[in-house]
Design an enzyme around this catalytic site. Sequence first.
Site, PDB file in Angstrom:
ATOM      1  N   GLU A  42       0.849  -1.196   0.000  1.00 23.53           N
ATOM      2  CA  GLU A  42       0.000   0.000   0.000  1.00 23.53           C
ATOM      3  C   GLU A  42       0.889   1.253   0.000  1.00 23.53           C
ATOM      4  OE1 GLU A  42      -2.883   1.127   3.316  1.00 23.53           O
ATOM      5  OE2 GLU A  42      -4.233   0.448   1.722  1.00 23.53           O
ATOM      6  N   HIS A  63       6.515 -27.183   1.898  1.00 18.67           N
ATOM      7  CA  HIS A  63       5.647 -28.277   1.449  1.00 18.67           C
ATOM      8  C   HIS A  63       4.483 -27.740   0.630  1.00 18.67           C
ATOM      9  CE1 HIS A  63       7.765 -31.030   4.228  1.00 18.67           C
ATOM     10  NE2 HIS A  63       7.906 -29.912   4.928  1.00 18.67           N
ATOM     11  N   LYS A  80     -13.529   1.746  -3.297  1.00 25.77           N
ATOM     12  CA  LYS A  80     -14.631   2.126  -2.391  1.00 25.77           C
ATOM     13  C   LYS A  80     -15.749   2.795  -3.197  1.00 25.77           C
ATOM     14  CE  LYS A  80     -11.987   2.969   1.866  1.00 25.77           C
ATOM     15  NZ  LYS A  80     -11.421   4.011   2.742  1.00 25.77           N
TER      16      LYS A  80
HETATM   17  O1  G6P Z   1      -8.752   2.816   9.830  1.00 27.17           O
HETATM   18  P1  G6P Z   1      -9.723   3.099   8.732  1.00 27.17           P
HETATM   19  O2  G6P Z   1      -9.901   4.543   8.457  1.00 27.17           O
HETATM   20  O3  G6P Z   1     -11.019   2.379   8.949  1.00 27.17           O
HETATM   21  O4  G6P Z   1      -9.081   2.519   7.386  1.00 27.17           O
HETATM   22  C1  G6P Z   1      -8.851   1.138   7.269  1.00 27.17           C
HETATM   23  C2  G6P Z   1      -8.058   0.944   5.985  1.00 27.17           C
HETATM   24  O5  G6P Z   1      -8.830   1.526   4.946  1.00 27.17           O
HETATM   25  C3  G6P Z   1      -8.210   1.643   3.680  1.00 27.17           C
HETATM   26  O6  G6P Z   1      -8.170   0.400   3.090  1.00 27.17           O
HETATM   27  C4  G6P Z   1      -6.815   2.220   3.720  1.00 27.17           C
HETATM   28  O7  G6P Z   1      -6.220   2.050   2.458  1.00 27.17           O
HETATM   29  C5  G6P Z   1      -5.975   1.524   4.768  1.00 27.17           C
HETATM   30  O8  G6P Z   1      -4.697   2.162   4.848  1.00 27.17           O
HETATM   31  C6  G6P Z   1      -6.674   1.600   6.100  1.00 27.17           C
HETATM   32  O9  G6P Z   1      -5.891   0.953   7.080  1.00 27.17           O
END
Ligand code: G6P
Length: 618
Positions: A400, A429, A534
């Site tokens: 990431e 394995h 998202k």
């Molecule tokens: O901690 P939050 O704001 O819920 O985000 C949870 C995750 O969401 C996304 O996938 C980001 O890319 C991550 O870097 C992050 O850890």
Amino acid sequence: MASVSGLCSSSSTFKPDKFTRKSTLFSPIGRESIAFLNRSKFLERSSFSAQCVAGEVPVSLSAAKNGSPAEKRLLQKDPRELWRRYVDWFYQHKELGLYLDVSRVGFTDEFVAEMEPRFQAAFGAMEELEKGAIANPDEGRMVGHYWLRDPSLAPKSFLKLQIENALEAVCNFADDVVRGKIKPPSYPEGRFTHVLSVGIGGSALGPQFVAEALAPDNPPLKIRFIDNTDPAGIDHQIAQLGPELASTLVIVISKSGGTPETRNGLLEVQKAFREAGLDFSKQGVAITQENSLLDNTARIEGWLARFPMFDWVGGRTSEMSAVGLLPAALQGIDIKEMLAGASLMDKANRTTVVRNNPAALLALCWYWASDGVGSKDMVVLPYKDSLLLFSRYLQQLVMESLGKEFDLDGNRVNQGLSVYGNKGSTDQHAYIQQLREGVPNFFATFIEVLRDRPPGHDWELEPGVTCGDYLFGMLQGTRSALYSNDRESITVTVQEVTPRSVGALIALYERAVGIYASLVNINAYHQPGVEAGKKAAGEVLALQKRVLAVLNAASCKEPVEPLTLDEVAERCHAPEDIEMIFKIIAHMAANDRALIAEGSCGSPRSIKVYLGECIVDL
Ligand SMILES: O=P(O)(O)OC[C@H]1O[C@H](O)[C@H](O)[C@@H](O)[C@@H]1O
């Protein structure tokens, strides 16, 4: 019961454990000892490294720079030469008991020299970052995870105070829970027995890795994780808790406070609390940014506690914040030792001499092995069960951070470094066959733990041989077998898995990623790509709402109005989304929200979908 405050006390000083038999090889070889070896007739360092890649002059950096993976030549195989290289590049952090062996990566002196200016620039950028520069320019943010383990580094006094106050709050709260001062409302005589962590990505992977690595067999609170929006997975965790839901502390972790999967997990858990006649607010804890949706929810609903996340700490580097420290402390893990290990590693990584900087050595190897363009994957092989989740943790930290479309100058680079692996010797394995003989598209990283069992618990399963000797032999054997077929590898060695060594490993890789990102000129601290996914998920859900509205309207007609898939798509004003509409209906049908009866030929065109009374001819 050890109180958490004891665990949070810095009184515990790290005593380098007496070396086990195997580690006599690592009896404290200091740099002076290596220097002695270098001076001996046996090691002529000057001529050696330049020859480490057999054949004519190795490919220079330019071949790697233009993006075409430099063809690696056969690696040096002469044992004497290899030992010379091993000693020449051996890195040792005595106080941490951590060693780094990069001798099985074939970089040349010429390559190191060519990279030197980039490393000096990377060291400079890292120094500015720690001083509070906007090191995340795309989001206009500072990058402050290193301040978490040394608050004196924070560029402003109020930041230092925030860090110290948060740590103190975590320690005090966890201490009160573990000692039963804070009790679950329906267990007045008892105390909390479980933690249910609800979070995803960086709000789960660090806590999961640390729990697997460090949680004692009988922790004060046993931890479970809901780290996805899979209803069956959520049901499983809640079912596993059973009546102990009443003595479970639910920690909801989300930096943004709005991640859909985490919100869904929270709503599902709150439903389970209602059905059990329990008041969630008395057992709920939020770890999130101030004034986030989650923070405001927790405040308004009067949850048990709230802990801050800071905008200058990324999710994938948040293990040393309340995100990782609270779950760890509740499991009886010494979080002060984790912080101490990370801090010691940070200090070691501030030297500007590449060969004395473990994070820089890792970055050097990554660049050489993957040509600075991710041409080879990083296979992470901890030979220790408790480090099973380390590669999963590193997948987010590395991929990431480094997997970016554009560099800092706006050039399209599609950078990255792919990470996979589980544990040795188990993985031998599974896929080591391909590593040994198949496509040479990787370099391995062995994580070696010298201590097999706590002192006094070892036994020989055959004369002079223990189980741990087999594990040791499998690691060394695999390393040799890969190398003999010109597969490169790095070995990181720790004495044993402790809060301090785990803290150091986390810090080592956080810094290596940061340095490597500078070498390839990318921003390691944002994640624009995840937003696309998202957004697309939101569009599917919006389309689903339209499909449901159309089908419901048709099912309310007298007689029911059967619709073809085309007609559904038309009425949703989304003819181009007909395939997604089919998938949506099929998913609904599979969950009894629509009934599917096989039509004549069973192909998508012939399935009839009944939504309630509505028949949809597909
Ligand atoms: O901690 P939050 O704001 O819920 O985000 C949870 C995750 O969401 C996304 O996938 C980001 O890319 C991550 O870097 C992050 O850890």
